[in-house]
Design a protein around this motif. Structure first.
Motif, PDB file in Angstrom:
ATOM      1  N   GLY A 205       0.922  -1.241  -0.214  1.00 38.68           N
ATOM      2  CA  GLY A 205       0.183   0.141   0.138  1.00 38.68           C
ATOM      3  C   GLY A 205       0.867   1.374  -0.048  1.00 38.68           C
ATOM      4  N   LEU A 206       0.311   2.388  -0.592  1.00 39.63           N
ATOM      5  CA  LEU A 206       0.577   3.714  -0.457  1.00 39.63           C
ATOM      6  C   LEU A 206      -0.133   4.413   0.351  1.00 39.63           C
ATOM      7  N   HIS A 207       0.273   5.202   1.387  1.00 35.91           N
ATOM      8  CA  HIS A 207      -0.309   6.034   2.393  1.00 35.91           C
ATOM      9  C   HIS A 207      -0.300   7.696   1.573  1.00 35.91           C
ATOM     10  N   VAL A 208      -1.483   8.310   1.545  1.00 31.50           N
ATOM     11  CA  VAL A 208      -1.555   9.400   1.101  1.00 31.50           C
ATOM     12  C   VAL A 208      -2.078  10.492   1.945  1.00 31.50           C
ATOM     13  N   SER A 209      -1.408  11.542   2.325  1.00 30.07           N
ATOM     14  CA  SER A 209      -1.876  12.614   3.145  1.00 30.07           C
ATOM     15  C   SER A 209      -1.811  13.966   2.368  1.00 30.07           C
ATOM     16  N   ASP A 210      -2.998  14.652   2.462  1.00 30.61           N
ATOM     17  CA  ASP A 210      -3.274  15.755   1.392  1.00 30.61           C
ATOM     18  C   ASP A 210      -4.394  16.664   2.164  1.00 30.61           C
ATOM     19  N   PHE A 211      -4.107  18.056   1.675  1.00 30.73           N
ATOM     20  CA  PHE A 211      -5.092  19.008   2.069  1.00 30.73           C
ATOM     21  C   PHE A 211      -5.844  19.624   0.894  1.00 30.73           C
ATOM     22  N   LEU A 212      -7.069  19.945   0.821  1.00 28.79           N
ATOM     23  CA  LEU A 212      -7.619  20.625  -0.100  1.00 28.79           C
ATOM     24  C   LEU A 212      -8.241  21.889   0.259  1.00 28.79           C
ATOM     25  N   THR A 213      -8.287  22.930  -0.873  1.00 23.82           N
ATOM     26  CA  THR A 213      -9.059  24.003  -0.669  1.00 23.82           C
ATOM     27  C   THR A 213     -10.376  23.965  -1.387  1.00 23.82           C
ATOM     28  N   PRO A 214     -11.289  25.072  -1.268  1.00 23.44           N
ATOM     29  CA  PRO A 214     -12.422  24.962  -2.205  1.00 23.44           C
ATOM     30  C   PRO A 214     -12.165  25.039  -3.659  1.00 23.44           C
ATOM     31  N   VAL A 215     -10.744  25.515  -3.906  1.00 18.44           N
ATOM     32  CA  VAL A 215     -10.509  25.721  -5.433  1.00 18.44           C
ATOM     33  C   VAL A 215      -9.335  24.991  -5.754  1.00 18.44           C
ATOM     34  N   GLY A 216      -9.015  23.798  -5.202  1.00 21.33           N
ATOM     35  CA  GLY A 216      -7.912  22.898  -5.528  1.00 21.33           C
ATOM     36  C   GLY A 216      -7.112  22.483  -4.520  1.00 21.33           C
ATOM     37  N   ARG A 217      -5.844  21.527  -4.953  1.00 17.71           N
ATOM     38  CA  ARG A 217      -5.235  21.224  -3.832  1.00 17.71           C
ATOM     39  C   ARG A 217      -4.402  22.347  -3.179  1.00 17.71           C
ATOM     40  N   LEU A 218      -4.116  22.162  -2.115  1.00 19.42           N
ATOM     41  CA  LEU A 218      -3.275  23.151  -1.291  1.00 19.42           C
ATOM     42  C   LEU A 218      -1.893  23.126  -1.863  1.00 19.42           C
ATOM     43  N   GLY A 219      -1.212  24.353  -2.609  1.00 23.86           N
ATOM     44  CA  GLY A 219      -0.079  24.440  -2.781  1.00 23.86           C
ATOM     45  C   GLY A 219       0.281  23.548  -4.192  1.00 23.86           C
ATOM     46  N   GLY A 220      -0.834  23.473  -4.841  1.00 24.57           N
ATOM     47  CA  GLY A 220      -0.850  22.594  -6.168  1.00 24.57           C
ATOM     48  C   GLY A 220      -0.350  21.275  -6.021  1.00 24.57           C
ATOM     49  N   GLY A 221      -0.496  20.676  -5.065  1.00 18.90           N
ATOM     50  CA  GLY A 221      -0.047  19.076  -4.646  1.00 18.90           C
ATOM     51  C   GLY A 221       1.463  19.194  -4.001  1.00 18.90           C
ATOM     52  N   ASP A 222       2.034  20.260  -3.844  1.00 22.48           N
ATOM     53  CA  ASP A 222       3.487  20.177  -3.189  1.00 22.48           C
ATOM     54  C   ASP A 222       3.139  19.759  -1.589  1.00 22.48           C
ATOM     55  N   VAL A 223       1.944  19.970  -1.167  1.00 25.18           N
ATOM     56  CA  VAL A 223       2.021  19.738   0.428  1.00 25.18           C
ATOM     57  C   VAL A 223       1.682  18.169   0.504  1.00 25.18           C
ATOM     58  N   CYS A 224       1.321  17.611  -0.458  1.00 28.10           N
ATOM     59  CA  CYS A 224       0.860  16.030  -0.452  1.00 28.10           C
ATOM     60  C   CYS A 224       2.086  15.219   0.138  1.00 28.10           C
ATOM     61  N   GLU A 225       1.756  14.360   0.992  1.00 28.49           N
ATOM     62  CA  GLU A 225       2.852  13.418   1.216  1.00 28.49           C
ATOM     63  C   GLU A 225       2.317  12.019   1.119  1.00 28.49           C
ATOM     64  N   LYS A 247       4.986  22.240   5.644  1.00 30.63           N
ATOM     65  CA  LYS A 247       4.182  22.476   4.370  1.00 30.63           C
ATOM     66  C   LYS A 247       3.069  23.090   4.261  1.00 30.63           C
ATOM     67  N   ALA A 248       1.953  22.547   4.886  1.00 30.39           N
ATOM     68  CA  ALA A 248       0.623  23.067   4.824  1.00 30.39           C
ATOM     69  C   ALA A 248       0.528  24.520   5.332  1.00 30.39           C
ATOM     70  N   ILE A 249       1.132  24.910   6.267  1.00 27.01           N
ATOM     71  CA  ILE A 249       0.944  26.239   6.867  1.00 27.01           C
ATOM     72  C   ILE A 249       1.861  27.082   6.097  1.00 27.01           C
ATOM     73  N   PRO A 250       3.148  26.921   5.569  1.00 25.22           N
ATOM     74  CA  PRO A 250       3.786  27.751   4.725  1.00 25.22           C
ATOM     75  C   PRO A 250       2.937  27.876   3.468  1.00 25.22           C
ATOM     76  N   ALA A 251       2.513  26.828   2.727  1.00 19.11           N
ATOM     77  CA  ALA A 251       1.852  27.034   1.656  1.00 19.11           C
ATOM     78  C   ALA A 251       0.682  27.560   1.543  1.00 19.11           C
ATOM     79  N   PHE A 252      -0.076  27.573   2.776  1.00 15.47           N
ATOM     80  CA  PHE A 252      -1.525  28.384   2.918  1.00 15.47           C
ATOM     81  C   PHE A 252      -1.159  29.815   2.970  1.00 15.47           C
ATOM     82  N   GLU A 253      -0.187  30.311   3.555  1.00 17.12           N
ATOM     83  CA  GLU A 253       0.054  31.620   3.878  1.00 17.12           C
ATOM     84  C   GLU A 253       0.501  32.285   2.450  1.00 17.12           C
ATOM     85  N   LYS A 254       1.251  31.403   1.637  1.00 16.03           N
ATOM     86  CA  LYS A 254       1.814  31.911   0.363  1.00 16.03           C
ATOM     87  C   LYS A 254       0.669  32.069  -0.521  1.00 16.03           C
ATOM     88  N   ALA A 255      -0.038  31.060  -0.427  1.00 14.78           N
ATOM     89  CA  ALA A 255      -1.303  31.059  -1.653  1.00 14.78           C
ATOM     90  C   ALA A 255      -2.420  32.085  -1.059  1.00 14.78           C
TER      91      ALA A 255
END
Length: 495
Positions: A205-225, A247-255
């Protein structure tokens, strides 16, 4: 013919026909009508849990009978004692067979079935779940809605009046998902019942952890682990916190500069984990010291002589050890005098003589039932937050947790479903292929479709506010309504 011959022999020998035994048995009531036996069955079921079987049930009932009717029994059935059940006399053998126990379980509504993965009890209308959903989650979402940024179907921000000096809110959701190398299509076209041979098991198996905003993946997918999971390698609370802070907090504050994030998580245990120095009564023994050698942060309490004064309290003694429950409560003036005080209320464990903490203790209305319940009812321990929430609030953002059994409110769940449709369609039944396919499957989902998923969950929240029952036809009609202003998501797109 055989019966006639036997009757002829008996008539010649004794001069009369034998009395038939048919219909001569004693009419008896079932042991399931006996209150003592039923109480024994219920006690065994509550203690056995998933380990319940017919052999254990038979032993429990047999032991009860032996303790209740302790009489000398002969090997001959005609000398067995007479026992009264609901006024009906019957002769018994003081033992229950495993076969009879299985029949009893069937009569009581139990069935021997295979446990299937992914099957869970629907608790949408459970009292505590419904109370959290209606009294905490939905009101908070409504409170934040005027400040939330909104987008139309073209992913353009909808202009609306914002309060001066108050940051707009962006909703971010999180979740984890596992993809397996042998998870192919569930249904395929088969010619003349010639089904293809597939590998056994779900595979690596591959485990995926990701964040989404209402308009796409947070950081364009760079936050995904994405990490290989299985064996001794699993996603942990430490990895979750690392992904969030690095990853998540810096990417959000940049976006979204100048905005405040509302991060939504489910109620998984790794999300509810506390910091090592958190105020947790479970880390305190009754006396100083114990196995937990980590320091605990200071608490606070009201001065018993002056309730308007808040006093700080160190949880560490001068010797560097934890003070213990008794000393902490004595310093607060809460330790009862004149009676013995338990560390924690307990209930019988799974094995004979074992005791385990009472799960209802922390919810007891009487906090004086034990030392841990009393201390956990104090304001500083009640105000203790999990490490995830402390981290986000320290960065100036907010946290909200979804109600349990309500995965439909997390729009990332539909994102995972769409990604699995792709991975199953391109499954090559090998782990290297899975590593290559999963990032493609996540990237091929459009931002517009993610926006539709988000809008769908907002409609579901409105349906709950209007007391529409989840899964009903009215619920589906309310959620999948089409608007003239823009094309709404259909039910087929959601699945």
């Amino acid at each position: 013919m055989e019966r006639i011959l036997k009757q002829e022999v008996a008539y010649i020998r004794y001069g009369k026909l034998p009395i038939p035994k048919q219909g001569g048995h004693v009419k008896v009531a079932s042991w399931l009508t006996d209150e003592g036996t039923m109480l024994t069955i219920r006690e065994y079921m509550s203690q056995a849990g998933e380990g319940m079987d017919s052999t254990g049930l038979a032993k429990a009932v047999t032991n009860y009978w032996g303790q209740t009717y302790d009489e000398e029994i002969s090997r001959h059935d005609d000398q067995l004692p007479m026992i009264s059940i609901t006024g009906i006399q019957r002769r018994i053998k003081l033992a229950l067979s495993s076969r009879s126990a299985r029949a009893w379980l069937l009569k009581l509504g139990w069935n021997w079935k295979e446990v299937k993965r992914g099957v869970y009890h629907d608790g949408h209308e459970r009292a505590d779940v419904k109370a959290y959903r209606n009294d905490t989650f939905l009101p908070r979402m409504r409170l934040y809605k005027p400040r939330m940024l909104e987008w139309d179907e073209t992913l353009t921000i909808i202009e609306k009046e914002q309060v001066v000096g108050v940051k707009p809110i962006v909703f971010i959701t999180h979740d984890e998902c596992t993809f397996n190398s042998n998870d192919g299509r569930k249904r395929i076209w088969i010619h003349n019942d010639k089904a293809p041979l597939r590998k056994k098991g779900r595979g690596q198996g591959l485990h995926v952890s990701d964040f989404l905003t209402p308009v796409g993946r947070l950081g364009g997918g760079d936050v995904c682990e994405i990490m290989k999971c299985g064996g001794d390698v699993w996603w942990t609370g430490e990895l979750m916190l690392k992904q969030l802070t690095e990853k998540a907090i810096p990417a959000f504050e940049k976006a979204f500069p100048g905005c405040q994030g509302l991060f939504a998580f489910d109620n998984a245990k790794i999300h509810q984990k506390y910091a090592p120095d958190a105020l947790q009564v479970g880390n305190l023994n009754l006396t100083p010291g114990g196995k937990n050698l980590l320091p605990m942060r200071p608490g606070y309490y009201r001065d018993p002589s002056n309730p308007n004064t808040i006093l700080p309290q160190s949880m560490m003694g001068r010797d560097g050890r934890l003070k213990g429950l008794q000393i902490v409560l004595q310093e607060r003036g809460l330790w009862p005098s004149g009676r013995k005080f338990l560390t924690q209320c307990s209930i019988p464990g799974d094995s004979p003589g074992e005791r385990k903490p009472n799960p209802a203790c922390k919810h007891a209305t009487n906090a004086n039932c034990c030392a841990r319940a009393l201390l956990s009812s104090q304001p500083d321990f009640q105000a203790q937050k999990c490490q995830l929430q402390e981290t986000l609030e320290a960065a100036g953002h907010m946290v909200i947790f979804y109600p349990v059994y309500h995965c439909e409110l997390n729009f990332i769940e539909y994102f995972w479903g769409r990604a699995k449709v792709y991975t199953r369609a391109h499954c090559e039944y090998s782990f290297p292929a899975l590593v290559r396919i999963v990032p493609i499957a996540l990237a091929q989902i459009s931002d517009v479709l993610i926006w539709k998923y988000y809008q769908c969950t907002l409609r579901m929240m409105d349906a709950y506010r209007n007391n529409i029952v989840y899964g009903s036809e009215d619920f589906k009609k309310y959620v999948f309504t089409r608007y003239s202003s823009h094309r709404w998501i259909s039910e087929s797109e959601l699945l």
